[in-house]
Design a protein around this motif. Structure first.
Motif, PDB file in Angstrom:
ATOM      1  N   TRP A  38       0.902  -1.258  -0.046  1.00  0.00           N
ATOM      2  CA  TRP A  38       0.092   0.027  -0.091  1.00  0.00           C
ATOM      3  C   TRP A  38       0.843   1.205  -0.160  1.00  0.00           C
ATOM      4  CZ3 TRP A  38      -4.652   1.207  -1.443  1.00  0.00           C
ATOM      5  CH2 TRP A  38      -5.631   0.097  -1.276  1.00  0.00           C
ATOM      6  N   ASP A  39       2.118   1.235   0.396  1.00  0.00           N
ATOM      7  CA  ASP A  39       2.780   2.438   0.460  1.00  0.00           C
ATOM      8  C   ASP A  39       4.071   2.087  -0.654  1.00  0.00           C
ATOM      9  OD1 ASP A  39       4.744   1.054   1.863  1.00  0.00           O
ATOM     10  OD2 ASP A  39       4.214   1.897   3.607  1.00  0.00           O
ATOM     11  N   ARG A  40       4.876   3.292  -0.863  1.00  0.00           N
ATOM     12  CA  ARG A  40       6.108   3.113  -1.831  1.00  0.00           C
ATOM     13  C   ARG A  40       7.226   2.395  -1.077  1.00  0.00           C
ATOM     14  NH1 ARG A  40       7.025   8.004  -5.596  1.00  0.00           N
ATOM     15  NH2 ARG A  40       4.925   8.607  -6.081  1.00  0.00           N
ATOM     16  N   LYS A  41       7.149   2.088   0.230  1.00  0.00           N
ATOM     17  CA  LYS A  41       8.268   1.342   0.809  1.00  0.00           C
ATOM     18  C   LYS A  41       8.513  -0.012   0.515  1.00  0.00           C
ATOM     19  CE  LYS A  41       7.672   4.267   5.255  1.00  0.00           C
ATOM     20  NZ  LYS A  41       7.264   4.370   6.530  1.00  0.00           N
ATOM     21  N   HIS A  42       9.773  -0.135   0.224  1.00  0.00           N
ATOM     22  CA  HIS A  42       9.964  -1.926  -0.265  1.00  0.00           C
ATOM     23  C   HIS A  42      10.085  -2.479   0.835  1.00  0.00           C
ATOM     24  CE1 HIS A  42      11.440  -0.723  -4.584  1.00  0.00           C
ATOM     25  NE2 HIS A  42      10.447  -0.349  -4.433  1.00  0.00           N
ATOM     26  N   ARG A  43       9.555  -3.727   1.066  1.00  0.00           N
ATOM     27  CA  ARG A  43       9.673  -4.476   2.162  1.00  0.00           C
ATOM     28  C   ARG A  43       9.486  -5.989   1.796  1.00  0.00           C
ATOM     29  NH1 ARG A  43       5.169  -1.688   2.224  1.00  0.00           N
ATOM     30  NH2 ARG A  43       5.553  -0.976   4.426  1.00  0.00           N
ATOM     31  N   THR A  44      10.070  -6.911   2.616  1.00  0.00           N
ATOM     32  CA  THR A  44       9.975  -8.287   2.429  1.00  0.00           C
ATOM     33  C   THR A  44       9.206  -8.973   3.601  1.00  0.00           C
ATOM     34  OG1 THR A  44      11.787  -8.640   4.039  1.00  0.00           O
ATOM     35  CG2 THR A  44      12.710  -8.375   1.698  1.00  0.00           C
ATOM     36  N   LEU A  45       8.778  -9.983   2.981  1.00  0.00           N
ATOM     37  CA  LEU A  45       7.619 -10.823   3.598  1.00  0.00           C
ATOM     38  C   LEU A  45       7.761 -12.292   3.328  1.00  0.00           C
ATOM     39  CD1 LEU A  45       5.106 -11.252   1.857  1.00  0.00           C
ATOM     40  CD2 LEU A  45       4.443  -8.944   2.604  1.00  0.00           C
ATOM     41  N   HIS A  46       7.128 -13.105   4.251  1.00  0.00           N
ATOM     42  CA  HIS A  46       7.206 -14.456   4.109  1.00  0.00           C
ATOM     43  C   HIS A  46       5.868 -14.962   3.880  1.00  0.00           C
ATOM     44  CE1 HIS A  46      11.071 -13.651   6.025  1.00  0.00           C
ATOM     45  NE2 HIS A  46      11.231 -14.869   5.288  1.00  0.00           N
TER      46      HIS A  46
END
Length: 807
Positions: free
Chosen positions: A750-758
């Motif tokens: 939902w936002d511009r931040k890149h993130r990692t998830l599993h």
């Protein structure tokens, strides 16, 4: 990077040519606009494709494009003897596709997943015919504005290019009453591109996704008359006649080039042929060869018949010369945002049910996979008895269906029967009765509230609300438990506006239009009936608007600090009715969800008031520095239109009966499309407080969930889990793969931040993951992902990310 000289050689362009004009021939097909699809097929589409296929076989260097699968499918059903010729020409690359979708969609009103499914269904259709093409362009010639998130949607789908036409501020042939020298309108997208001196640009979405884009600044049939004299060849109208003398053809082309050159930063020009239902130009390659023979030495311009994909290949070699722009090409027209709300509701409900059905099918696939060892590349798709429903849901994205811009005749004869047929199929697949059983009578509610004169005070779990019966039952005040005021006087007033707009536009958008408020429920007495039930407090307001009863059902749930309003209104003809909510602090703009991302918009652009498409939710933006710590947020169950005033008041369209644009009350605009929904129109909106410290999308999504529950929509219980509970990431869909093995999981960032998830599979639904791939919306694998202990880590680096999971 594509080699420029190699593309030129492939197209037969002389190496020394200083100016190259790609003549891209197509035709624009509306499945269900003025006529039904079967009528269009018989009268226009079949004769057009017959001629196109014959012309391609007669002229071996000729290229012809079609823009979507809907009519190709209908044509091959009607002309089975043409199938082999159609497939052969497609696989030779001379019958090309400017889009893999079922339709040319509107991108402002459908949901993200519906748009990706549209492209997926079209690609699946191509493969089913034995066509190897993988279209790389989405051509949107006739959509009335475009979501600023289109690049994110295309990147998610694996599509490289966008061709667009109708953007705010441009002049479109036959659509405007103003003089040509009034365009482009100042401060609009068209003015921006004109100032940049380019119709080619890199279009960047709010999430940072980029695609190469072209704006068809002079219409998508700019070159329709290169071999004709007259007015137009659209719709098969007898308004043009052959005029093929080489000198006259050369003069016409040079005139068209004079228009294109100021909007070109590269040596390449795109000249499109193909207004609505135009027939192929007779002996087009002959015209082009004659121009090159007669005028090339003099002009330095070389013409070549090719596809839009070929044009994009050429300008891609000059990408560094093009500007990168976060374009929001709106508002173009705004009337269609709120036209035919019942039809819009049916389309959205069908899309949600299709996602729900796919979640059930995904569970079955995962359960089967735990018992049967499958070869990844050979997993057969399970039988699907809802193929027609899927096709209909994709077709409903069309820019004259979900928008409501077809006449009553087409809506009654074709659109509603389509939607009802899809509804019946999905009901059967989901195990629902064809007719919902009558709901049991609710337990008796307890009357509540304290009356003082005409005012009634109602205490709820989160608010104290004061309603004024003398002024339409409007809210005089709404105060939450910490003393913050959320609404001012005349909140929940319904305003009737007399207008001369129609299915496309509101009356304020053209010379000779009318937009005049004529009545408001706040100007008349009403009855207010508050009651308490197990779920919370419900307040029923029966008010009056132009002598007709308006009912508002206002719900204050005990579960959350939100206000859900359901309106039931039967407006007079040529009326737009808005519901007003007066916020308590000044605002300067709106942050809102649009397909493909979250966009910030000013309160006004060109029109006053400016209505923006309210796709799902919006949050008002305070001044900087803010005068208050919170602002207003709202969400809608059905797409509609919203406008914000600087004082904090927000108006949302809740009903509209505007059949046709009439300038000065007598001059009809556009085509003969007219119609509107009769009887009572229903809208459902949720309102709440947005704290400045919170991300707008979190508030908006929470409100969206509340209004969806009110509309009877159920969120699937996904068989896939996300580690970490990240509030800015959510599952959009889980479906069995249509292309290859496993299940396809779509996640929204939902936002511009890149993130990692599993990601993992719920142990109750299937075995742990053994293999995973990042893929695109057309289910083509891009890169293999590492799997550890049955779970896979994914980089959430775009608004929409698709992953194939195999157990």
């Amino acid at each position: 990077m594509t080699d420029e000289s190699a593309v030129r050689r492939r197209l037969g362009v002389p190496a020394e040519a200083g100016e190259v004009v790609v003549v891209a021939e197509s035709t624009h097909w509306d499945p269900d606009w003025l006529l039904t699809s079967s009528e269009y097929l018989r009268l226009m589409v079949a004769p057009t494709l017959d001629r196109a296929l014959d012309a391609l076989d007669a002229e071996r260097r000729r290229v012809y494009s079609v823009e979507c699968a809907f009519y190709c499918d209908a044509y091959l059903r009607a002309r089975p003897e043409r199938r082999d010729q159609f497939v052969r020409l497609a696989n030779e690359g001379r019958l090309t596709f400017t889009g893999s979708g079922v339709t040319t969609p509107d991108t402002l009103l459908p949901e993200d997943e519906a748009l990706l499914r549209d492209l997926l269904e079209g690609s699946a259709w191509l493969r089913a015919q034995g066509i190897t093409a993988e279209p790389r362009t989405l051509y949107l010639p006739d959509s009335f504005g475009h979501s600023p998130g289109v690049p994110a949607l295309l990147c998610a789908a694996g599509v490289d290019h966008a061709g667009i036409c109708r953007i705010d501020g441009m002049r479109f042939p036959g659509a405007e009453l103003e003089a040509a020298d009034h365009f482009p309108w100042p401060g609009t997208s068209a003015a921006l591109l004109v100032e940049e001196g380019t119709a080619d640009f890199v279009w960047r979405a709010p999430d940072g996704a980029e695609v190469l884009a072209h704006w068809h600044a002079f219409g998508y049939g700019h070159g329709d008359l290169i071999g004709h004299a007259g007015f137009t060849r659209a719709m098969g109208l007898p308004l043009a006649w052959p005029s093929r003398h080489p000198a006259k053809v050369a003069a016409r082309i040079e005139g068209l080039l004079g228009e294109l050159r100021p909007l070109a930063r590269t040596p390449y020009r795109l000249l499109t042929i193909g207004f609505d239902f135009s027939r192929p130009v007779p002996r087009l390659t002959e015209l082009i060869d004659e121009f090159n023979a007669v005028a090339y030495d003099r002009t330095g311009a070389w013409l070549v018949n090719a596809s839009q994909d070929d044009y994009f290949d050429l300008i891609a070699t000059h990408r560094d010369d093009l500007p990168t722009i976060e374009l929001d090409p709106n508002p173009y027209w705004t009337g269609f945002y709120a036209t035919r709300p019942a039809l819009k509701r049916a389309v959205r409900d069908l899309g949600r049910d299709l996602i729900g059905l796919d979640e059930v099918r995904a569970r079955r696939r995962l359960d089967a996979d735990r018992h049967v060892e499958r070869a990844r590349s050979a997993t057969p798709p399970e039988p699907d008895r809802c193929d027609e429903a899927r096709w209909i849901v994709a077709t409903a994205n069309h820019h004259d269906l979900v928008t409501g811009t077809s006449p009553d005749r087409t809506a009654r004869r074709e659109q509603w029967p389509w939607l009802e047929r899809a509804r019946a199929q999905l009901d059967t697949a989901l195990g629902r009765p064809a007719r919902e059983p009558a709901a049991p009578d609710p337990p008796p509610a307890t009357p509540i509230g304290t009356r003082e004169g005409d005012r009634i005070t109602v205490d709820t779990r989160y608010f104290t609300a004061i309603f004024d019966e003398a002024h339409g039952g409007t809210l005089v005040a709404l105060v939450d438990t910490d003393g913050t005021e959320l609404a001012g006087p005349r909140t929940l007033s319904c305003v009737a506006v007399a207008e001369r707009g129609g299915l496309w536009r509101m009356g304020l958008e053209f010379p000779g239009g009318r937009w005049r408020p004529v009545d408001a429920t706040a100007d008349h007495p009403a009855t207010v009936t508050p009651t308490r039930s197990e779920a919370g407090v419900q307040v029923v307001i029966d008010a009056s608007l132009e002598g007709r009863t308006v009912r508002l059902v206002v719900e204050f749930a005990d579960a959350a600090p939100t206000v859900v309003v359901t309106s039931l209104i039967s407006p007079r003809l040529r009326r737009t009715v808005t519901l007003a909510w007066r916020g308590m602090s000044p605002i300067t703009g709106l942050v809102m969800h649009q397909p493909g991302g979250v966009v910030r918009r000013p309160l006004q652009r060109r029109f006053e008031p400016t209505f923006w498409p309210l796709h799902s939710w919006a949050v008002t933006s305070p001044p900087s520095p803010p005068a208050a710590t919170s602002t207003l947020a709202l969400a809608t169950a059905v797409p509609t239109a919203v406008h914000g005033w600087p004082n904090g008041t927000v108006e949302t369209v809740v009903a509209r009966t505007a059949p046709r644009e009439l300038a000065w009350g007598v001059v009809p605009l556009l085509g003969p499309a007219m119609g509107y929904e009769r009887g009572t129109q229903t809208a459902q909106l949720a309102f709440g407080r947005h704290d400045a410290a919170e991300a707008p999308h979190r508030t908006g999504r929470a409100l969206q969930r509340h209004v969806d529950r009110t509309a009877g929509r159920v969120t699937p219980t996904w068989p896939v889990t996300i580690d970490g509970g990240d509030a800015d990431a959510e599952l959009v869909s889980v479906k069995p793969a249509d292309r290859g093995a496993g299940v396809i999981v779509r996640v929204r960032n939902w936002d511009r931040k890149h993130r990692t998830l599993h990601l993992g599979v719920d142990p109750d639904c299937g075995d742990p993951i053994t293999e995973a791939w990042r893929c695109d919306g057309n289910e083509r694998d891009l890169v293999e992902l590492a799997v550890s202990h049955g779970r896979v880590e994914i980089a959430l680096d775009a608004h929409l990310v698709s992953v194939r999971l195999i157990t």
